[in-house]
Scaffold this motif. Structure first.
Motif, mmCIF file in Angstrom:
data_model
loop_
_atom_site.group_PDB
_atom_site.id
_atom_site.type_symbol
_atom_site.label_atom_id
_atom_site.label_comp_id
_atom_site.label_asym_id
_atom_site.label_seq_id
_atom_site.Cartn_x
_atom_site.Cartn_y
_atom_site.Cartn_z
ATOM 1 N N LYS A 53 0.830 -1.212 0.000
ATOM 2 C CA LYS A 53 0.000 0.000 0.000
ATOM 3 C C LYS A 53 0.867 1.267 0.000
ATOM 4 N N SER A 54 1.819 1.336 0.943
ATOM 5 C CA SER A 54 2.675 2.532 1.010
ATOM 6 C C SER A 54 3.531 2.640 -0.240
ATOM 7 N N THR A 55 4.092 1.533 -0.650
ATOM 8 C CA THR A 55 4.942 1.555 -1.839
ATOM 9 C C THR A 55 4.163 2.094 -3.028
ATOM 10 N N PHE A 172 -2.746 10.098 1.231
ATOM 11 C CA PHE A 172 -2.655 9.959 2.684
ATOM 12 C C PHE A 172 -2.206 8.538 2.998
ATOM 13 N N ASP A 173 -1.140 8.407 3.761
ATOM 14 C CA ASP A 173 -0.682 7.066 4.133
ATOM 15 C C ASP A 173 -0.905 6.849 5.630
ATOM 16 N N GLU A 174 -1.980 6.196 5.980
ATOM 17 C CA GLU A 174 -2.355 5.915 7.371
ATOM 18 C C GLU A 174 -2.242 7.174 8.243
ATOM 19 N N PRO A 175 -2.966 8.222 7.862
ATOM 20 C CA PRO A 175 -2.791 9.519 8.539
ATOM 21 C C PRO A 175 -3.217 9.536 9.996
#
Ligand code: ADP
Ligand code: MG
Length: 252
Positions: A53-55, A172-175
């Motif tokens: 997901k982040s990648t 947004f990455d796990e904000p």
């Protein structure tokens, strides 16, 4: 979701990812991800830890270069040929860990990129910065340093900072993952407000209430692939993939 937002989401794709691949040495973190996002759409990405997901969202603003397939953002191809600045002006990013500059005040955090990158006049950048701080309901903290703020306040500053560049897309990455429960809502409320205002958003989050309320689509990642791409409602009621069923069982 208002009909206005739905109308916007019927536009042309603003993000087009085709067969996106990413390797770290011999390990393949993304195995051919396809995604087309229209202007105004809100897409929530969920999936187990390590699923890419982040990648994936880091490839969308070229924080991590992809090494197979193609990505186009607002017509600009991410091909490593000197268009990084253009892409980063189009795409704002908010991280789990806020990433504010600790030695700058809240307002200085927000005016830094507009004055340096966009060459906006300092007074104008400050005027706009205060307006953004008002929007995220934190104007009174403008002259404090990040360490003097709560986590929820810091994350709202990070959102305002990203908005200061007038991005067309927000990632947004796990904000809210690093926040205490009582601060999660204040950050999600700001994100909901942005979504309702028509911002195109890609959001990695496990906040199911947020997904159900504002997401047009939900992607489930597993092992470097998108294995479901559907509406939040359909995903909860009828997950097709076995891994998605197990995952839902754990987070709900
Ligand atoms: P998620 O965000 O879904 O938890 P990530 O995108 O962070 O997953 O990671 C996907 C996979 O890629 C994981 O196996 C992770 O260990 C690996 N990975 C991520 N970044 C790096 C890196 N910089 N170097 C090596 N492996 C990495
Ligand atoms: Mg991650």
């Amino acid at each position: 979701m208002t009909s206005l937002a739905k109308d916007r989401s019927s536009g042309a794709p603003i993000i087009q990812a085709e067969n996106v691949q990413k390797h770290f040495g011999s390990f393949q973190a993304l195995k051919g991800v396809n995604l087309s996002v229209r202007a105004g759409e809100v897409v929530v990405i969920i999936g187990p830890s390590g699923s890419g997901k982040s990648t994936f969202i880091r490839t969308i603003n070229a924080l991590d270069p992809h090494d197979g397939g193609s990505i186009t953002v607002d017509g600009i191809p991410l091909n490593g040929k000197g268009n990084l600045d253009a892409i980063r002006r189009e795409v704002g990013m908010v991280f789990q860990s806020f990433n504010l500059f600790p030695h700058l005040t809240v307002l200085e955090n927000i005016t830094l990129a507009p004055t340096r990158v966009r060459k906006t006049d300092k007074a104008e950048a400050e005027r706009r910065g205060l307006e953004l701080l008002r929007r995220v309901d934190i104007e009174e903290q403008a002259h404090k340093y990040p360490a003097q703020l709560s986590g929820g306040q810091q994350q709202r500053v990070a959102i305002a900072r990203a908005l200061a560049m007038d991005p067309k897309v927000m990632l947004f990455d796990e904000p809210t993952s690093a926040l205490d429960p009582e601060m999660i809502k204040e950050v999600l409320d700001v994100m909901k407000d942005l979504a309702r205002g028509g911002m195109t958003m890609l959001v990695v989050t496990h906040e199911m209430g947020f997904a159900r309320e504002v997401a047009d689509r939900l992607l489930f990642f597993d092992g470097g692939n998108v294995v479901e791409d559907t509406t939040p409602e359909d995903f909860y009621n009828n997950p097709k993939h076995e891994r998605a069923k197990q995952f839902l069982g754990k987070i709900l």
